[in-house]
Design a protein around this motif. Structure first.
Motif, PDB file in Angstrom:
ATOM      1  N   ASN A 156       0.526  -1.234   0.084  1.00 47.10           N
ATOM      2  CA  ASN A 156       0.003  -0.114  -0.022  1.00 47.10           C
ATOM      3  C   ASN A 156       0.968   1.108  -0.060  1.00 47.10           C
ATOM      4  N   PRO A 157       1.152   1.880  -0.937  1.00 45.87           N
ATOM      5  CA  PRO A 157       2.056   2.863  -1.177  1.00 45.87           C
ATOM      6  C   PRO A 157       1.338   4.335  -0.527  1.00 45.87           C
ATOM      7  N   ARG A 158       0.090   4.202  -0.293  1.00 44.41           N
ATOM      8  CA  ARG A 158      -0.491   5.312   0.438  1.00 44.41           C
ATOM      9  C   ARG A 158      -0.387   5.341   2.045  1.00 44.41           C
ATOM     10  N   PHE A 159       0.249   4.342   2.453  1.00 42.41           N
ATOM     11  CA  PHE A 159       0.415   4.175   4.064  1.00 42.41           C
ATOM     12  C   PHE A 159       1.315   5.117   4.674  1.00 42.41           C
ATOM     13  N   GLY A 160       0.793   6.213   5.171  1.00 46.54           N
ATOM     14  CA  GLY A 160       1.361   7.282   5.499  1.00 46.54           C
ATOM     15  C   GLY A 160       2.253   7.126   6.637  1.00 46.54           C
ATOM     16  N   LEU A 161       1.926   6.371   7.808  1.00 45.40           N
ATOM     17  CA  LEU A 161       2.674   5.839   8.922  1.00 45.40           C
ATOM     18  C   LEU A 161       3.868   5.044   8.307  1.00 45.40           C
ATOM     19  N   ALA A 162       3.721   4.074   7.579  1.00 41.58           N
ATOM     20  CA  ALA A 162       4.858   3.398   7.137  1.00 41.58           C
ATOM     21  C   ALA A 162       5.741   4.271   6.236  1.00 41.58           C
ATOM     22  N   LEU A 163       5.374   5.275   5.444  1.00 42.07           N
ATOM     23  CA  LEU A 163       6.177   5.933   4.817  1.00 42.07           C
ATOM     24  C   LEU A 163       7.099   6.870   5.586  1.00 42.07           C
ATOM     25  N   THR A 189       3.387   5.423  -8.209  1.00 44.43           N
ATOM     26  CA  THR A 189       2.287   4.585  -8.089  1.00 44.43           C
ATOM     27  C   THR A 189       0.909   5.184  -7.492  1.00 44.43           C
ATOM     28  N   ALA A 190       1.224   6.245  -6.658  1.00 43.94           N
ATOM     29  CA  ALA A 190       0.281   7.027  -5.994  1.00 43.94           C
ATOM     30  C   ALA A 190       0.356   8.544  -6.249  1.00 43.94           C
ATOM     31  N   PRO A 191       0.179   8.806  -7.479  1.00 41.62           N
ATOM     32  CA  PRO A 191       0.401  10.134  -7.998  1.00 41.62           C
ATOM     33  C   PRO A 191      -0.467  11.195  -7.540  1.00 41.62           C
ATOM     34  N   ASP A 192      -1.501  10.907  -6.804  1.00 38.12           N
ATOM     35  CA  ASP A 192      -2.556  12.051  -6.310  1.00 38.12           C
ATOM     36  C   ASP A 192      -2.164  11.934  -4.741  1.00 38.12           C
ATOM     37  N   ASP A 193      -1.317  11.120  -4.240  1.00 37.68           N
ATOM     38  CA  ASP A 193      -1.191  11.169  -2.686  1.00 37.68           C
ATOM     39  C   ASP A 193      -0.116  12.346  -2.332  1.00 37.68           C
ATOM     40  N   GLU A 195       1.390  13.077   0.523  1.00 31.32           N
ATOM     41  CA  GLU A 195       2.301  12.782   1.453  1.00 31.32           C
ATOM     42  C   GLU A 195       3.376  11.951   0.375  1.00 31.32           C
ATOM     43  N   ALA A 196       3.015  10.995  -0.427  1.00 33.32           N
ATOM     44  CA  ALA A 196       4.019  10.444  -1.360  1.00 33.32           C
ATOM     45  C   ALA A 196       4.806  11.436  -1.933  1.00 33.32           C
ATOM     46  N   GLN A 197       4.385  12.295  -2.592  1.00 29.41           N
ATOM     47  CA  GLN A 197       5.054  13.114  -3.429  1.00 29.41           C
ATOM     48  C   GLN A 197       5.860  14.081  -2.572  1.00 29.41           C
ATOM     49  N   ALA A 198       5.361  14.675  -1.561  1.00 29.47           N
ATOM     50  CA  ALA A 198       6.056  15.481  -0.525  1.00 29.47           C
ATOM     51  C   ALA A 198       7.467  14.819   0.001  1.00 29.47           C
ATOM     52  N   ALA A 199       7.160  13.413  -0.041  1.00 27.22           N
ATOM     53  CA  ALA A 199       8.639  12.543   0.710  1.00 27.22           C
ATOM     54  C   ALA A 199       9.387  12.559  -0.505  1.00 27.22           C
ATOM     55  N   VAL A 200       9.190  12.595  -1.618  1.00 24.27           N
ATOM     56  CA  VAL A 200      10.210  12.530  -2.776  1.00 24.27           C
ATOM     57  C   VAL A 200      10.836  13.986  -2.641  1.00 24.27           C
ATOM     58  N   GLY A 201      10.006  15.092  -2.494  1.00 25.26           N
ATOM     59  CA  GLY A 201      10.651  16.332  -2.264  1.00 25.26           C
ATOM     60  C   GLY A 201      11.531  16.495  -1.156  1.00 25.26           C
ATOM     61  N   PHE A 202      11.145  15.831  -0.170  1.00 27.47           N
ATOM     62  CA  PHE A 202      11.977  15.962   1.187  1.00 27.47           C
ATOM     63  C   PHE A 202      13.169  15.139   0.922  1.00 27.47           C
ATOM     64  N   PHE A 231       7.532  18.787  -5.711  1.00 24.02           N
ATOM     65  CA  PHE A 231       6.193  19.689  -4.992  1.00 24.02           C
ATOM     66  C   PHE A 231       5.235  20.090  -5.931  1.00 24.02           C
ATOM     67  N   SER A 232       5.811  20.595  -7.080  1.00 18.37           N
ATOM     68  CA  SER A 232       4.598  21.168  -8.303  1.00 18.37           C
ATOM     69  C   SER A 232       3.882  20.170  -8.706  1.00 18.37           C
ATOM     70  N   ARG A 233       4.086  18.932  -8.521  1.00 19.52           N
ATOM     71  CA  ARG A 233       3.216  17.844  -9.187  1.00 19.52           C
ATOM     72  C   ARG A 233       2.248  17.449  -8.235  1.00 19.52           C
ATOM     73  N   LEU A 234       2.026  17.887  -7.130  1.00 18.48           N
ATOM     74  CA  LEU A 234       1.193  17.644  -5.913  1.00 18.48           C
ATOM     75  C   LEU A 234      -0.347  18.072  -6.450  1.00 18.48           C
ATOM     76  N   ARG A 235      -1.196  17.272  -6.479  1.00 15.58           N
ATOM     77  CA  ARG A 235      -2.291  17.288  -7.128  1.00 15.58           C
ATOM     78  C   ARG A 235      -3.803  16.983  -6.169  1.00 15.58           C
ATOM     79  N   GLN A 236      -3.323  17.365  -4.921  1.00 16.56           N
ATOM     80  CA  GLN A 236      -4.553  17.397  -3.922  1.00 16.56           C
ATOM     81  C   GLN A 236      -3.818  18.476  -2.813  1.00 16.56           C
ATOM     82  N   PRO A 237      -4.787  19.162  -2.113  1.00 17.45           N
ATOM     83  CA  PRO A 237      -4.462  19.854  -0.851  1.00 17.45           C
ATOM     84  C   PRO A 237      -3.567  19.215   0.231  1.00 17.45           C
ATOM     85  N   LEU A 238      -2.609  19.646   0.659  1.00  9.79           N
ATOM     86  CA  LEU A 238      -1.614  19.159   1.786  1.00  9.79           C
ATOM     87  C   LEU A 238      -2.282  18.869   2.900  1.00  9.79           C
ATOM     88  N   GLY A 239      -3.103  19.765   3.349  1.00  8.97           N
ATOM     89  CA  GLY A 239      -3.848  19.624   4.774  1.00  8.97           C
ATOM     90  C   GLY A 239      -3.201  20.446   5.634  1.00  8.97           C
TER      91      GLY A 239
END
Length: 258
Positions: A156-163, A189-193, A195-202, A231-239
């Motif tokens: 589950n690539p969208r599993f934020g805690l594990a990420l 794999t999760a282009p609209d997630d 947290e996953a996109q921010a992790a790559v930017g980080f 970061f420019s690829r983020l497709r949803q509000p970060l919250g």
């Protein structure tokens, strides 16, 4: 932060490792409704009633043990969950919750054993892999924990805690070979997630003097530019404010830092 992570991992109705959570068909619908609404007293009353009718109901023992664990009543929670898995050894979810109780009771060896029993029943449980990783991380077994979090994220690539835990460990290990490619794979794999996109930017902002390892256009840029591109690829509000979200990565456990 570790205490917050452990509480989060132990929450009974917040299984971040699966797209959705289903109430066991052996448990009445009113229990599921009570848990979903956060009404612990109603749910507990139903479980107690079920146990009066059938003291050896694994599902009722499990449900009651979960609620007790959430309230911090670790001793009775452990007894009820242990009885549930004794009566039903292939009850993967109960093994996970028993592991959570052991971990919160400062019994990491027993916790790891319980998580492995859950995985022996269901090796596709992202939650079990993640919680095993948390247990290993707490024991300073960073390489083993990294592998467990990887297994969770492969499922589950969208599993934020594990990420967040996995990224923190890679930062501690100075991003070993293959780690960046794995992270980019999960993010793709999760282009609209967010947290996953921010992790790559980080990752790239955290190692600005290194070139990105893959052949995609953004990763041929220097680190800081690649981070901005991601970061420019983020497709949803970060919250959360962007830097607030970045602060999650690498800060879930003090052992992630030198």
């Amino acid at each position: 932060m570790l205490a917050q992570v452990l509480k989060r991992a132990a929450r009974v109705w917040a299984d971040r490792g699966k797209p959705r959570r289903e109430t066991s068909p052996a448990v009445p619908e009113e229990v599921g409704a009570g848990v979903a609404s956060g009404d612990e007293k109603d749910a507990e009353a139903v479980f107690v009633s079920l146990l009066r009718q059938n003291p050896e109901s694994p599902e009722a023992l499990h449900g009651l043990g979960r609620l007790q664990g959430m309230r911090g009543e670790l001793a009775p929670a452990g007894r009820n969950l242990a009885e549930a898995v004794r009566l039903k050894p292939d009850f993967a979810e109960a093994w996970i919750d028993l592991g959570n109780v052991h971990l919160m009771s400062e019994k990491p060896e027993e916790a790891e054993s319980a998580y492995r029993r859950a995985l022996a029943v269901d090796e596709t449980s992202a939650l079990a892999w993640c919680n095993l990783g948390i247990c290993q991380q707490r024991r300073s077994q960073l390489k083993q924990a990294s592998e467990s979090f990887r297994r969770a994220l492969d499922l589950n690539p969208r599993f934020g805690l594990a990420l967040r835990h996995w990224v923190g460990i890679q930062t501690k290990l100075d991003w070993p070979d293959g780690a960046a490619e794995l992270l980019e794979h999960w993010a793709d794999t999760a282009p609209d997630d967010a947290e996953a996109q921010a992790a790559v930017g980080f990752m790239y902002l955290n190692r600005p003097l290194k070139k990105c390892p893959s052949k995609r256009p953004c990763t041929r840029l220097r680190g800081s530019e690649a981070g901005a591109s991601r970061f420019s690829r983020l497709r949803q509000p970060l919250g959360l404010p962007l830097w607030g979200l970045l602060a999650h990565f690498g800060r879930t456990d003090p052992r992630n830092h030198a």
